[in-house]
Design a protein around this motif. Structure first.
Motif, PDB file in Angstrom:
ATOM      1  N   LEU A  13       0.858  -1.198   0.000  1.00 50.87           N
ATOM      2  CA  LEU A  13       0.000   0.000   0.000  1.00 50.87           C
ATOM      3  C   LEU A  13       0.889   1.241   0.000  1.00 50.87           C
ATOM      4  O   LEU A  13       1.991   1.235   0.555  1.00 50.87           O
ATOM      5  CB  LEU A  13      -0.892   0.010   1.243  1.00 50.87           C
ATOM      6  CG  LEU A  13      -1.930  -1.109   1.354  1.00 50.87           C
ATOM      7  CD1 LEU A  13      -2.746  -0.918   2.627  1.00 50.87           C
ATOM      8  CD2 LEU A  13      -2.843  -1.127   0.136  1.00 50.87           C
ATOM      9  N   ARG A  14       0.388   2.292  -0.613  1.00 55.78           N
ATOM     10  CA  ARG A  14       1.199   3.516  -0.736  1.00 55.78           C
ATOM     11  C   ARG A  14       0.931   4.436   0.453  1.00 55.78           C
ATOM     12  O   ARG A  14       0.002   5.239   0.445  1.00 55.78           O
ATOM     13  CB  ARG A  14       0.890   4.202  -2.057  1.00 55.78           C
ATOM     14  CG  ARG A  14       1.343   3.343  -3.222  1.00 55.78           C
ATOM     15  CD  ARG A  14       0.891   3.926  -4.521  1.00 55.78           C
ATOM     16  NE  ARG A  14       1.496   5.242  -4.773  1.00 55.78           N
ATOM     17  CZ  ARG A  14       1.123   6.021  -5.795  1.00 55.78           C
ATOM     18  NH1 ARG A  14       0.172   5.644  -6.598  1.00 55.78           N
ATOM     19  NH2 ARG A  14       1.716   7.171  -5.981  1.00 55.78           N
TER      20      ARG A  14
ATOM     21  N   TYR B 104      -7.257   9.022   8.449  1.00 53.73           N
ATOM     22  CA  TYR B 104      -5.998   8.521   7.915  1.00 53.73           C
ATOM     23  C   TYR B 104      -5.693   9.139   6.551  1.00 53.73           C
ATOM     24  O   TYR B 104      -4.912   8.600   5.788  1.00 53.73           O
ATOM     25  CB  TYR B 104      -6.040   6.998   7.829  1.00 53.73           C
ATOM     26  CG  TYR B 104      -6.015   6.349   9.202  1.00 53.73           C
ATOM     27  CD1 TYR B 104      -4.860   6.391   9.968  1.00 53.73           C
ATOM     28  CD2 TYR B 104      -7.131   5.709   9.728  1.00 53.73           C
ATOM     29  CE1 TYR B 104      -4.824   5.821  11.235  1.00 53.73           C
ATOM     30  CE2 TYR B 104      -7.100   5.137  10.982  1.00 53.73           C
ATOM     31  CZ  TYR B 104      -5.948   5.196  11.732  1.00 53.73           C
ATOM     32  OH  TYR B 104      -5.905   4.639  12.979  1.00 53.73           O
ATOM     33  N   ASP B 105      -6.321  10.292   6.294  1.00 52.03           N
ATOM     34  CA  ASP B 105      -6.133  10.935   4.989  1.00 52.03           C
ATOM     35  C   ASP B 105      -4.672  11.325   4.737  1.00 52.03           C
ATOM     36  O   ASP B 105      -4.171  11.194   3.625  1.00 52.03           O
ATOM     37  CB  ASP B 105      -7.007  12.199   4.890  1.00 52.03           C
ATOM     38  CG  ASP B 105      -8.469  11.818   4.786  1.00 52.03           C
ATOM     39  OD1 ASP B 105      -8.735  10.622   4.550  1.00 52.03           O
ATOM     40  OD2 ASP B 105      -9.336  12.684   4.975  1.00 52.03           O
ATOM     41  N   ARG B 106      -4.025  11.807   5.796  1.00 51.57           N
ATOM     42  CA  ARG B 106      -2.647  12.304   5.621  1.00 51.57           C
ATOM     43  C   ARG B 106      -1.654  11.168   5.401  1.00 51.57           C
ATOM     44  O   ARG B 106      -0.520  11.397   5.015  1.00 51.57           O
ATOM     45  CB  ARG B 106      -2.225  13.093   6.865  1.00 51.57           C
ATOM     46  CG  ARG B 106      -2.890  14.446   6.955  1.00 51.57           C
ATOM     47  CD  ARG B 106      -2.075  15.378   7.804  1.00 51.57           C
ATOM     48  NE  ARG B 106      -0.758  15.611   7.237  1.00 51.57           N
ATOM     49  CZ  ARG B 106       0.356  15.728   7.954  1.00 51.57           C
ATOM     50  NH1 ARG B 106       0.324  15.622   9.250  1.00 51.57           N
ATOM     51  NH2 ARG B 106       1.520  15.948   7.364  1.00 51.57           N
ATOM     52  N   LEU B 119      -8.903   3.043   0.113  1.00 58.05           N
ATOM     53  CA  LEU B 119      -8.468   1.732   0.587  1.00 58.05           C
ATOM     54  C   LEU B 119      -7.560   1.864   1.814  1.00 58.05           C
ATOM     55  O   LEU B 119      -7.758   1.173   2.822  1.00 58.05           O
ATOM     56  CB  LEU B 119      -7.723   0.981  -0.519  1.00 58.05           C
ATOM     57  CG  LEU B 119      -7.153  -0.378  -0.098  1.00 58.05           C
ATOM     58  CD1 LEU B 119      -8.263  -1.379   0.168  1.00 58.05           C
ATOM     59  CD2 LEU B 119      -6.201  -0.925  -1.135  1.00 58.05           C
ATOM     60  N   VAL B 120      -6.609   2.780   1.749  1.00 54.68           N
ATOM     61  CA  VAL B 120      -5.670   2.952   2.870  1.00 54.68           C
ATOM     62  C   VAL B 120      -6.435   3.357   4.142  1.00 54.68           C
ATOM     63  O   VAL B 120      -6.198   2.811   5.223  1.00 54.68           O
ATOM     64  CB  VAL B 120      -4.577   3.995   2.517  1.00 54.68           C
ATOM     65  CG1 VAL B 120      -3.772   4.392   3.756  1.00 54.68           C
ATOM     66  CG2 VAL B 120      -3.646   3.426   1.456  1.00 54.68           C
ATOM     67  N   GLY B 121      -7.365   4.286   3.984  1.00 54.86           N
ATOM     68  CA  GLY B 121      -8.181   4.716   5.135  1.00 54.86           C
ATOM     69  C   GLY B 121      -8.942   3.556   5.731  1.00 54.86           C
ATOM     70  O   GLY B 121      -8.933   3.347   6.959  1.00 54.86           O
ATOM     71  N   GLU B 122      -9.581   2.775   4.878  1.00 52.93           N
ATOM     72  CA  GLU B 122     -10.383   1.637   5.355  1.00 52.93           C
ATOM     73  C   GLU B 122      -9.493   0.567   5.993  1.00 52.93           C
ATOM     74  O   GLU B 122      -9.841  -0.002   7.020  1.00 52.93           O
ATOM     75  CB  GLU B 122     -11.169   1.028   4.183  1.00 52.93           C
ATOM     76  CG  GLU B 122     -12.344   1.865   3.736  1.00 52.93           C
ATOM     77  CD  GLU B 122     -13.376   2.053   4.846  1.00 52.93           C
ATOM     78  OE1 GLU B 122     -13.929   1.048   5.309  1.00 52.93           O
ATOM     79  OE2 GLU B 122     -13.601   3.208   5.255  1.00 52.93           O
ATOM     80  N   VAL B 123      -8.357   0.312   5.365  1.00 52.37           N
ATOM     81  CA  VAL B 123      -7.437  -0.704   5.900  1.00 52.37           C
ATOM     82  C   VAL B 123      -6.940  -0.286   7.284  1.00 52.37           C
ATOM     83  O   VAL B 123      -6.925  -1.092   8.215  1.00 52.37           O
ATOM     84  CB  VAL B 123      -6.251  -0.933   4.927  1.00 52.37           C
ATOM     85  CG1 VAL B 123      -5.112  -1.682   5.616  1.00 52.37           C
ATOM     86  CG2 VAL B 123      -6.712  -1.731   3.709  1.00 52.37           C
ATOM     87  N   TYR B 124      -6.563   0.969   7.425  1.00 48.98           N
ATOM     88  CA  TYR B 124      -6.048   1.398   8.732  1.00 48.98           C
ATOM     89  C   TYR B 124      -7.142   1.428   9.788  1.00 48.98           C
ATOM     90  O   TYR B 124      -6.887   1.151  10.956  1.00 48.98           O
ATOM     91  CB  TYR B 124      -5.319   2.750   8.627  1.00 48.98           C
ATOM     92  CG  TYR B 124      -3.857   2.527   8.331  1.00 48.98           C
ATOM     93  CD1 TYR B 124      -3.420   2.319   7.025  1.00 48.98           C
ATOM     94  CD2 TYR B 124      -2.922   2.444   9.347  1.00 48.98           C
ATOM     95  CE1 TYR B 124      -2.096   2.054   6.748  1.00 48.98           C
ATOM     96  CE2 TYR B 124      -1.590   2.183   9.072  1.00 48.98           C
ATOM     97  CZ  TYR B 124      -1.179   1.987   7.784  1.00 48.98           C
ATOM     98  OH  TYR B 124       0.139   1.713   7.517  1.00 48.98           O
ATOM     99  N   ARG B 125      -8.359   1.727   9.394  1.00 47.88           N
ATOM    100  CA  ARG B 125      -9.469   1.662  10.353  1.00 47.88           C
ATOM    101  C   ARG B 125      -9.688   0.207  10.771  1.00 47.88           C
ATOM    102  O   ARG B 125      -9.969  -0.077  11.926  1.00 47.88           O
ATOM    103  CB  ARG B 125     -10.740   2.254   9.743  1.00 47.88           C
ATOM    104  CG  ARG B 125     -10.913   3.728  10.102  1.00 47.88           C
ATOM    105  CD  ARG B 125     -12.229   4.276   9.584  1.00 47.88           C
ATOM    106  NE  ARG B 125     -12.163   4.563   8.147  1.00 47.88           N
ATOM    107  CZ  ARG B 125     -11.593   5.655   7.636  1.00 47.88           C
ATOM    108  NH1 ARG B 125     -11.061   6.560   8.429  1.00 47.88           N
ATOM    109  NH2 ARG B 125     -11.554   5.862   6.343  1.00 47.88           N
ATOM    110  N   TRP B 176     -13.654  -7.528   7.170  1.00 51.65           N
ATOM    111  CA  TRP B 176     -14.045  -6.159   7.544  1.00 51.65           C
ATOM    112  C   TRP B 176     -14.361  -5.337   6.307  1.00 51.65           C
ATOM    113  O   TRP B 176     -15.375  -4.646   6.231  1.00 51.65           O
ATOM    114  CB  TRP B 176     -12.920  -5.518   8.346  1.00 51.65           C
ATOM    115  CG  TRP B 176     -12.991  -4.026   8.428  1.00 51.65           C
ATOM    116  CD1 TRP B 176     -12.347  -3.128   7.641  1.00 51.65           C
ATOM    117  CD2 TRP B 176     -13.754  -3.237   9.366  1.00 51.65           C
ATOM    118  NE1 TRP B 176     -12.631  -1.839   8.006  1.00 51.65           N
ATOM    119  CE2 TRP B 176     -13.499  -1.866   9.063  1.00 51.65           C
ATOM    120  CE3 TRP B 176     -14.616  -3.533  10.407  1.00 51.65           C
ATOM    121  CZ2 TRP B 176     -14.086  -0.831   9.778  1.00 51.65           C
ATOM    122  CZ3 TRP B 176     -15.189  -2.485  11.126  1.00 51.65           C
ATOM    123  CH2 TRP B 176     -14.934  -1.163  10.809  1.00 51.65           C
ATOM    124  N   LEU B 177     -13.514  -5.441   5.299  1.00 50.53           N
ATOM    125  CA  LEU B 177     -13.713  -4.649   4.076  1.00 50.53           C
ATOM    126  C   LEU B 177     -14.960  -5.118   3.326  1.00 50.53           C
ATOM    127  O   LEU B 177     -15.689  -4.298   2.756  1.00 50.53           O
ATOM    128  CB  LEU B 177     -12.469  -4.737   3.184  1.00 50.53           C
ATOM    129  CG  LEU B 177     -11.228  -4.036   3.738  1.00 50.53           C
ATOM    130  CD1 LEU B 177     -10.006  -4.311   2.886  1.00 50.53           C
ATOM    131  CD2 LEU B 177     -11.451  -2.528   3.856  1.00 50.53           C
TER     132      LEU B 177
END
Lengths: 149, 182
Positions: A13-14, B104-106, B119-125, B176-177
Motif C-alpha cells: 500500500l502507498r 488517515y487521509d494524511r 483503501l488505505v483509510g479503510e485498511v487502517y481503520r 471487515w472490508l
C-alpha cells in the motif's frame, strides 16, 4: 468494490511517513527527562526500601511492656497483641485478666492472693515466677519457672 | 566507553573515522525509523513519540554496532517493539478514549488516486481493530513490503508464527472490508 488481494498483488500500500522531521534535540530532551524520571524512581525506591527496613526493625524490636503491681509483683507481656487488665489490686487480692501471653513475677506474700484469669482458666499463686499463654488452639498454657501455682 | 556519545556538534575528525554520535545516527536513520513507525501506527502524534523513544533507547542499546546494516536492523527491531507497545496501549485506552475516530487521509501518498486513498483509510481503520502483533506482522508484510523472513525477524518470532499472524490479520481485514461493502 475493493479487492484487497488484487490490490496487494500489485505491491505494498502507498503510505507515506508522518514523521515531522524534528531535530535531535527533542531526543536529547527526552533522554534527559528519562534520566530525571529514573533518578526520581531510584530515590523513591530507595526511600521505600528504607521505610520498609525501619518498619521491619521496629516490629522486630524486643517487646517489654510490663505492669508493676502495688506489692511489687511484675507482669511482662510477651507479644504486642497481648493485653493485661488489672481488675483488682488490693492489699489482700490481686486479680488481672489476660489476653495473649505474659510472664509474671509475683512477690511472695501468704496473706495476699494473686490471680490471673485467661479465658476460662484461673491461675492463683502465692509467690512464684510463671508464664500464661493463650494458644491459637484455644487452650491456655501455664509454665512455672519457680514455686507453685 | 560507549560507542555513542551525546555530542551534537560536528567533530574535527572526518565522520567515517570516528564513532557515530547520536546526532549522526539520528541524521542517518530518523527518517527511516519515522517511516516505519508511520506505517505501523498510522497516527502522527504517536510517530514522533516512538522516534524519540527509539533513539533514546539507542543511546543505551547500541554499543558495538559499527556496521550500518546492523544498526538499521537494530533500530527497525526496536521500532517494531516500541510500536507494538504503543498499539497495545492504544487498545487499552480506547475504551476510555473519547476522541473521535482518527482520519488517515494524511497517511496516503499525495500522488495516490482516490481508490488508493479510500483503501488505505479503510485498511487502517480495520487494522485498529486487530491485536497489535497481528497488525504489525501484516503491516510489515503488506505496507512496509518486507519479506516473510524479514517480517518474522522484525517481529521476533518464527517464520511459521509470522505467517500465521499475517494470515489471521488478512482474513479479518478482508471480512471487515467486505462488511463495509468495499
Amino acid at each position: 468494490m475493493i479487492d484487497l488481494d488484487d490490490r496487494l498483488a500489485r505491491g505494498p500500500l502507498r503510505v507515506r511517513s508522518l514523521w515531522s522531521g524534528a531535530s535531535v534535540e527533542s531526543v536529547l530532551r527526552r533522554v534527559a527527562r528519562r534520566r530525571r524520571v529514573a533518578f526520581v524512581l531510584d530515590v523513591a525506591a530507595a526511600c521505600a526500601c528504607g521505610a520498609l527496613l525501619v518498619v521491619a526493625l521496629w516490629r522486630a524490636r524486643p517487646f517489654a511492656a510490663s505492669t508493676v503491681f502495688s506489692d511489687g509483683s511484675i507482669a511482662e507481656l510477651s507479644t504486642r497483641d497481648s493485653h493485661l487488665r488489672v481488675e483488682q489490686d488490693g492489699a489482700d487480692r490481686t486479680v488481672s485478666r489476660l489476653t495473649g501471653g505474659a510472664r509474671f513475677q509475683v512477690t511472695r506474700n501468704p496473706r495476699r492472693t494473686f490471680e490471673v484469669r485467661a479465658g476460662d482458666v484461673r491461675v492463683r499463686v502465692l509467690g512464684t515466677i510463671f508464664s500464661v499463654e493463650q494458644l491459637a488452639s484455644g487452650q491456655t498454657q501455664v509454665l512455672v519457672e519457680r514455686g507453685r501455682v | 566507553m560507549s560507542s555513542l556519545r551525546l555530542v551534537l556538534s560536528a567533530e574535527e575528525a572526518p565522520r567515517e573515522k570516528r564513532e557515530p554520535t547520536l546526532a549522526d545516527l539520528y541524521a542517518d536513520y530518523a527518517k527511516y525509523v519515522g517511516a516505519v513507525a508511520s506505517r505501523l501506527l498510522g497516527r502522527e502524534g504517536e510517530v514522533e513519540d516512538v522516534v524519540q523513544d527509539v533513539f533514546a533507547l539507542a543511546l543505551q542499546g547500541l554499543r558495538r554496532r559499527d556496521d550500518a546494516r546492523e544498526i538499521k536492523a537494530w533500530l527497525a527491531k526496536v521500532t517494531v517493539r516500541r510500536c507494538v507497545r504503543q498499539l497495545r496501549l492504544r487498545r487499552f485506552w480506547q475504551f476510555v478514549d473519547a476522541t473521535p475516530q482518527p482520519s488517515y487521509d494524511r497517511l496516503v501518498e499525495p500522488s495516490a488516486g482516490p481508490a488508493e486513498r479510500y483503501l488505505v483509510g479503510e485498511v487502517y481503520r480495520a487494522l485498529d481493530r486487530l491485536p497489535a502483533r497481528e497488525r504489525v506482522a501484516w503491516t510489515l508484510r503488506h505496507v512496509e513490503g518486507e519479506s516473510l523472513e524479514e517480517t518474522a525477524a522484525l517481529c521476533g518470532c518464527s517464520l511459521a508464527t509470522a505467517k500465521r499472524r499475517i494470515a489471521a490479520a488478512h482474513e479479518k481485514l478482508r471480512r471487515w472490508l467486505e462488511g463495509r461493502g468495499g
